[in-house]
Design a protein around this motif. Structure first.
Motif, PDB file in Angstrom:
ATOM      1  N   SER A 108     -35.528   4.217  10.292  1.00  0.00           N
ATOM      2  CA  SER A 108     -36.145   5.432  10.836  1.00  0.00           C
ATOM      3  C   SER A 108     -35.236   6.143  11.829  1.00  0.00           C
ATOM      4  O   SER A 108     -35.149   7.381  11.838  1.00  0.00           O
ATOM      5  CB  SER A 108     -37.464   5.083  11.515  1.00  0.00           C
ATOM      6  N   ALA A 109     -34.558   5.390  12.686  1.00  0.00           N
ATOM      7  CA  ALA A 109     -33.712   6.017  13.709  1.00  0.00           C
ATOM      8  C   ALA A 109     -32.592   6.837  13.074  1.00  0.00           C
ATOM      9  O   ALA A 109     -32.319   7.969  13.486  1.00  0.00           O
ATOM     10  CB  ALA A 109     -33.132   4.942  14.624  1.00  0.00           C
ATOM     11  N   ILE A 110     -31.944   6.278  12.056  1.00  0.00           N
ATOM     12  CA  ILE A 110     -30.851   6.996  11.397  1.00  0.00           C
ATOM     13  C   ILE A 110     -31.390   8.206  10.644  1.00  0.00           C
ATOM     14  O   ILE A 110     -30.811   9.297  10.695  1.00  0.00           O
ATOM     15  CB  ILE A 110     -30.096   6.053  10.452  1.00  0.00           C
ATOM     16  N   ALA A 111     -32.514   8.026   9.950  1.00  0.00           N
ATOM     17  CA  ALA A 111     -33.092   9.127   9.173  1.00  0.00           C
ATOM     18  C   ALA A 111     -33.457  10.297  10.074  1.00  0.00           C
ATOM     19  O   ALA A 111     -33.245  11.465   9.718  1.00  0.00           O
ATOM     20  CB  ALA A 111     -34.320   8.632   8.410  1.00  0.00           C
ATOM     21  N   LEU A 112     -34.003  10.010  11.261  1.00  0.00           N
ATOM     22  CA  LEU A 112     -34.381  11.090  12.174  1.00  0.00           C
ATOM     23  C   LEU A 112     -33.149  11.730  12.794  1.00  0.00           C
ATOM     24  O   LEU A 112     -33.083  12.955  12.960  1.00  0.00           O
ATOM     25  CB  LEU A 112     -35.302  10.543  13.266  1.00  0.00           C
ATOM     26  N   ARG A 113     -32.141  10.928  13.095  1.00  0.00           N
ATOM     27  CA  ARG A 113     -30.932  11.449  13.735  1.00  0.00           C
ATOM     28  C   ARG A 113     -30.172  12.387  12.796  1.00  0.00           C
ATOM     29  O   ARG A 113     -29.712  13.463  13.215  1.00  0.00           O
ATOM     30  CB  ARG A 113     -30.040  10.286  14.160  1.00  0.00           C
ATOM     31  N   VAL A 114     -30.029  12.006  11.516  1.00  0.00           N
ATOM     32  CA  VAL A 114     -29.248  12.831  10.589  1.00  0.00           C
ATOM     33  C   VAL A 114     -30.116  13.855   9.877  1.00  0.00           C
ATOM     34  O   VAL A 114     -29.606  14.676   9.113  1.00  0.00           O
ATOM     35  CB  VAL A 114     -28.525  11.952   9.551  1.00  0.00           C
ATOM     36  N   ASP A 115     -31.429  13.820  10.093  1.00  0.00           N
ATOM     37  CA  ASP A 115     -32.381  14.726   9.456  1.00  0.00           C
ATOM     38  C   ASP A 115     -32.334  14.597   7.940  1.00  0.00           C
ATOM     39  O   ASP A 115     -31.907  15.503   7.223  1.00  0.00           O
ATOM     40  CB  ASP A 115     -32.115  16.181   9.870  1.00  0.00           C
ATOM     41  N   ALA A 116     -32.800  13.438   7.472  1.00  0.00           N
ATOM     42  CA  ALA A 116     -32.868  13.159   6.038  1.00  0.00           C
ATOM     43  C   ALA A 116     -34.317  13.357   5.585  1.00  0.00           C
ATOM     44  O   ALA A 116     -35.153  12.470   5.765  1.00  0.00           O
ATOM     45  CB  ALA A 116     -32.413  11.732   5.756  1.00  0.00           C
ATOM     46  N   PRO A 117     -34.651  14.501   5.002  1.00  0.00           N
ATOM     47  CA  PRO A 117     -36.058  14.848   4.728  1.00  0.00           C
ATOM     48  C   PRO A 117     -36.781  13.840   3.845  1.00  0.00           C
ATOM     49  O   PRO A 117     -37.886  13.399   4.169  1.00  0.00           O
ATOM     50  CB  PRO A 117     -35.955  16.218   4.048  1.00  0.00           C
ATOM     51  N   ALA A 118     -36.171  13.487   2.720  1.00  0.00           N
ATOM     52  CA  ALA A 118     -36.843  12.579   1.790  1.00  0.00           C
ATOM     53  C   ALA A 118     -37.029  11.194   2.411  1.00  0.00           C
ATOM     54  O   ALA A 118     -38.057  10.539   2.211  1.00  0.00           O
ATOM     55  CB  ALA A 118     -36.051  12.479   0.492  1.00  0.00           C
ATOM     56  N   ALA A 119     -36.031  10.743   3.177  1.00  0.00           N
ATOM     57  CA  ALA A 119     -36.141   9.435   3.825  1.00  0.00           C
ATOM     58  C   ALA A 119     -37.238   9.450   4.882  1.00  0.00           C
ATOM     59  O   ALA A 119     -38.019   8.495   5.003  1.00  0.00           O
ATOM     60  CB  ALA A 119     -34.807   9.051   4.451  1.00  0.00           C
ATOM     61  N   LEU A 120     -37.316  10.535   5.657  1.00  0.00           N
ATOM     62  CA  LEU A 120     -38.370  10.636   6.667  1.00  0.00           C
ATOM     63  C   LEU A 120     -39.750  10.609   6.025  1.00  0.00           C
ATOM     64  O   LEU A 120     -40.675   9.982   6.542  1.00  0.00           O
ATOM     65  CB  LEU A 120     -38.191  11.914   7.487  1.00  0.00           C
ATOM     66  N   GLU A 121     -39.875  11.286   4.921  1.00  0.00           N
ATOM     67  CA  GLU A 121     -41.166  11.279   4.229  1.00  0.00           C
ATOM     68  C   GLU A 121     -41.499   9.884   3.716  1.00  0.00           C
ATOM     69  O   GLU A 121     -42.644   9.431   3.825  1.00  0.00           O
ATOM     70  CB  GLU A 121     -41.141  12.275   3.063  1.00  0.00           C
ATOM     71  N   ALA A 122     -40.514   9.198   3.163  1.00  0.00           N
ATOM     72  CA  ALA A 122     -40.752   7.839   2.660  1.00  0.00           C
ATOM     73  C   ALA A 122     -41.107   6.873   3.777  1.00  0.00           C
ATOM     74  O   ALA A 122     -41.886   5.935   3.579  1.00  0.00           O
ATOM     75  CB  ALA A 122     -39.513   7.344   1.910  1.00  0.00           C
ATOM     76  N   PRO A 147     -28.189  12.670  -0.534  1.00  0.00           N
ATOM     77  CA  PRO A 147     -27.975  11.986   0.740  1.00  0.00           C
ATOM     78  C   PRO A 147     -29.239  11.874   1.588  1.00  0.00           C
ATOM     79  O   PRO A 147     -29.314  11.038   2.478  1.00  0.00           O
ATOM     80  CB  PRO A 147     -26.926  12.846   1.439  1.00  0.00           C
ATOM     81  N   GLY A 148     -30.221  12.716   1.341  1.00  0.00           N
ATOM     82  CA  GLY A 148     -31.415  12.708   2.170  1.00  0.00           C
ATOM     83  C   GLY A 148     -32.445  11.675   1.780  1.00  0.00           C
ATOM     84  O   GLY A 148     -33.469  11.523   2.449  1.00  0.00           O
ATOM     85  N   GLY A 184     -30.847  -7.721   0.606  1.00  0.00           N
ATOM     86  CA  GLY A 184     -31.038  -6.302   0.349  1.00  0.00           C
ATOM     87  C   GLY A 184     -30.494  -5.449   1.479  1.00  0.00           C
ATOM     88  O   GLY A 184     -30.282  -5.905   2.599  1.00  0.00           O
ATOM     89  N   TRP A 185     -30.236  -4.188   1.174  1.00  0.00           N
ATOM     90  CA  TRP A 185     -29.822  -3.226   2.184  1.00  0.00           C
ATOM     91  C   TRP A 185     -30.451  -1.874   1.870  1.00  0.00           C
ATOM     92  O   TRP A 185     -30.889  -1.628   0.749  1.00  0.00           O
ATOM     93  CB  TRP A 185     -28.287  -3.089   2.258  1.00  0.00           C
ATOM     94  N   GLN A 186     -30.495  -1.029   2.863  1.00  0.00           N
ATOM     95  CA  GLN A 186     -30.953   0.338   2.662  1.00  0.00           C
ATOM     96  C   GLN A 186     -30.216   1.249   3.626  1.00  0.00           C
ATOM     97  O   GLN A 186     -29.781   0.821   4.696  1.00  0.00           O
ATOM     98  CB  GLN A 186     -32.461   0.461   2.847  1.00  0.00           C
ATOM     99  N   ALA A 187     -30.063   2.501   3.224  1.00  0.00           N
ATOM    100  CA  ALA A 187     -29.308   3.451   4.043  1.00  0.00           C
ATOM    101  C   ALA A 187     -29.775   4.857   3.706  1.00  0.00           C
ATOM    102  O   ALA A 187     -30.494   5.085   2.719  1.00  0.00           O
ATOM    103  CB  ALA A 187     -27.808   3.314   3.786  1.00  0.00           C
ATOM    104  N   THR A 188     -29.348   5.798   4.514  1.00  0.00           N
ATOM    105  CA  THR A 188     -29.579   7.219   4.251  1.00  0.00           C
ATOM    106  C   THR A 188     -28.482   8.001   4.954  1.00  0.00           C
ATOM    107  O   THR A 188     -27.739   7.457   5.778  1.00  0.00           O
ATOM    108  CB  THR A 188     -30.969   7.662   4.735  1.00  0.00           C
ATOM    109  N   ALA A 189     -28.373   9.290   4.615  1.00  0.00           N
ATOM    110  CA  ALA A 189     -27.295  10.113   5.173  1.00  0.00           C
ATOM    111  C   ALA A 189     -27.753  11.547   5.293  1.00  0.00           C
ATOM    112  O   ALA A 189     -28.731  11.975   4.667  1.00  0.00           O
ATOM    113  CB  ALA A 189     -26.048  10.032   4.291  1.00  0.00           C
ATOM    114  N   GLY A 190     -27.017  12.286   6.132  1.00  0.00           N
ATOM    115  CA  GLY A 190     -27.266  13.706   6.274  1.00  0.00           C
ATOM    116  C   GLY A 190     -26.559  14.495   5.181  1.00  0.00           C
ATOM    117  O   GLY A 190     -25.998  13.920   4.239  1.00  0.00           O
ATOM    118  N   PRO A 191     -26.573  15.821   5.287  1.00  0.00           N
ATOM    119  CA  PRO A 191     -25.936  16.667   4.269  1.00  0.00           C
ATOM    120  C   PRO A 191     -24.470  16.293   4.052  1.00  0.00           C
ATOM    121  O   PRO A 191     -23.720  16.066   4.998  1.00  0.00           O
ATOM    122  CB  PRO A 191     -26.068  18.073   4.855  1.00  0.00           C
TER     123      PRO A 191
END
Length: 548
Positions: free
Chosen positions: A404-418, A473-474, A522-529
């Protein structure tokens, strides 16, 4: 004449010796008496210390939907508090005090989850002290105090001091209600009503407390007027809530008649200390707890014993909480299939068990002291040991939410919704410099951070895979990775030039559909634009490993 004089002197010496000789022994007994008292206090402080340690080691990030939903509702994009929104309902219940605490955490403490988890532990400690004031002078008072502490700080309730959202949603209301009961037990109606008002501003868990205060006043033999005042206030408060609450059900709860499931939830809530995820065990023990309390309360109500009044009120409050859970939260869509097994609701079982333990002790003064002490200590330690399994479930369930912290920091819309994080809260959090918008934010790689450049050519191959191509990336990117006997420090996501645009965490449990190599995690990640295809890297001891 000399002989009688000598005899008188000898007699005087004998008297002096007889009077003064016992003094050291009396002082010794007093000192020895203080040692058991100190020992009981230390034993009672132990579970609180364990909870405080867990609260201080909790993650910085608020990862739960409720926090970000409330935070988005009570702030504008500049981070200003919208006071009118504070007095609106959350989950169809009043939420004034938690809303203010959520905002204060963001504005004054950098949005650190640990500020609220520590506060939760402090409030529960206040509840322990409030209940102790109701204990009469009794040989087992120290043991009963320790039992109260161990039951309220049970390992079953770990989620209360791992995520401040849960703790601050529930504990302020419950603590205020224990203070109200303690005040009513001593005939302090004004203090009881003041605590009830504070509780009702915290959460719906305090709505029944008015009737509990009236019940305690009646048991104490107080005037009809003093018992009628809190009862009338309770009718007014419940009426106001019923007329103003939002329509419909909340939290996926069933609106069906379904008396069987509701009885099951109420019983499981009363017996939640005795099971991790097997509902039938909690239901059986909960039903037994309610039955035994009924037998004890029958005598209390018949004799109108003032010494029992507060404990009878505490039992009634626990009954009311169990009934509220059954009426408002019954659903099968939870682990174990029974809402009563959820970690935070174990406070219901703790309050019911505390009332049962104290009333049984007071009603059976003929029981040998050593047997009472052995029984309450065993009760405290056994239920705490059982709760270790639930504490482990709580930690494992929150592990995937660390993204959650990374998703909010980079503004990853789909990740935030998930992850069920309100994207609308992002501007206010950023304006207030609340975590993850602080200088202390880190990807946890002990090196590369967002915006840094890494040399992709130095990345080594590793056994691992992506569950799906890393194109958007989102979204939440998932997969597995296998190192020999170790786990990576973190996961990085870069653009084609090697600029870090996101990250994630490893060491997560494998999902049912992941076909992984032996020893994989397992691992999970997300990224900004990002312009161009994504590269996913595992970082271990400063070295890069390309996944996929």
């Amino acid at each position: 004449m000399p002989q009688p004089a000598l005899a008188d002197a000898a007699a005087a010496a004998d008297v002096t010796e007889d009077v003064t000789a016992p003094i050291p022994r009396v002082a010794g007994r007093r000192a020895a008496g203080r040692l058991p008292v100190l020992g009981w206090w230390l034993f009672a402080a132990l579970p609180a210390g364990l909870a405080l340690l867990a609260a201080m080691r909790a993650p910085k990030m608020h990862v739960l939907l409720d926090y970000w939903h409330v935070f988005a509702k009570i702030t504008n994009d500049n981070g200003d508090l919208l006071l009118g929104q504070v007095f609106t309902y959350h989950l169809d219940q009043p939420f004034v005090v938690p809303s203010l605490l959520f905002y204060a955490d963001a504005a004054w403490f950098g949005g650190d989850n640990r500020a609220l988890t520590v506060l939760t532990v402090v409030l529960l400690a206040i509840a322990v002290l409030a209940l102790r004031t109701m204990l009469p002078e009794h040989p087992a008072r120290g043991a009963l105090t320790a039992a109260i502490s161990w039951l309220l700080f049970s390992s079953h309730a770990t989620e209360l001091w791992v995520q401040g959202t849960n703790g601050i949603s529930w504990v302020p209301a419950v603590t205020a209600c224990t203070i109200a009961v303690a005040c009513a037990h001593r005939g302090r109606l004004a203090g009881a009503c003041a605590a009830a008002v504070v509780g009702c501003l915290c959460f719906g868990a305090a709505l029944p407390i008015w009737f509990v205060v009236a019940f305690v006043a009646w048991l104490r033999g107080e005037s009809r007027l003093r018992a009628a005042i809190p009862a009338a206030a309770g009718v007014a408060v419940l009426g106001a809530w019923w007329l103003t609450k939002p329509a419909g059900t909340q939290s996926g709860a069933t609106a069906a008649f379904d008396p069987d499931s509701r009885l099951s939830v109420a019983a499981a809530a009363a017996g939640g200390l005795w099971s991790v995820d097997v509902a039938v065990v909690a239901v059986i023990v909960g039903a037994l707890t309610i039955a035994l309390l009924g037998l004890l309360l029958r005598r209390t109500i018949t004799t109108r014993t003032a010494a029992d009044a507060g404990w009878a009120g505490l039992a009634l409050y626990a009954f009311a909480l169990a009934a509220m859970l059954a009426l408002g939260r019954t659903t099968a869509n939870v682990p174990g299939g029974n809402v009563g097994l959820i970690s935070r609701y174990v406070l219901v079982a703790a309050l019911a068990t505390i009332a049962l333990t104290v009333l049984a002790t007071l009603h059976r003064p003929q029981w040998p002291h050593r047997y009472v002490v052995a029984a309450v200590v065993t009760l405290a330690l056994v239920t705490h040991a059982i709760g270790a399994g639930k504490a482990d479930l709580v930690r494992r369930s929150y592990a995937p939410l660390s993204l959650s912290a990374i998703a909010l920091r980079v503004d990853a819309p789909a990740a935030l919704e998930a992850l069920h994080i309100q994207r609308a809260a992002r501007p206010a959090a950023r304006a207030l410099r609340a975590y993850p918008f602080t200088d202390t934010f880190t990807l946890g790689c002990h090196g590369p951070e967002l915006g840094d450049h890494v040399a992709l050519g130095t990345a080594q191959p590793v056994r691992g895979a992506l569950d799906a191509p890393a194109t958007d990336p989102g979204t939440v990117l998932t997969g597995w990775v296998a190192f020999d006997g170790a786990q990576p420090d973190c996961v990085l996501v870069t653009d084609p030039a090697g600029t870090v645009t996101g990250g994630g965490s490893a060491g997560l449990p494998l999902t049912a559909g992941q076909a992984a190599a032996p020893g994989a995690t397992g691992w999970q990640a997300t990224a900004g634009p990002t312009n161009g295809p994504l590269t996913v890297l595992a970082v271990r001891d400063g070295h890069l490993y390309r996944i996929g």
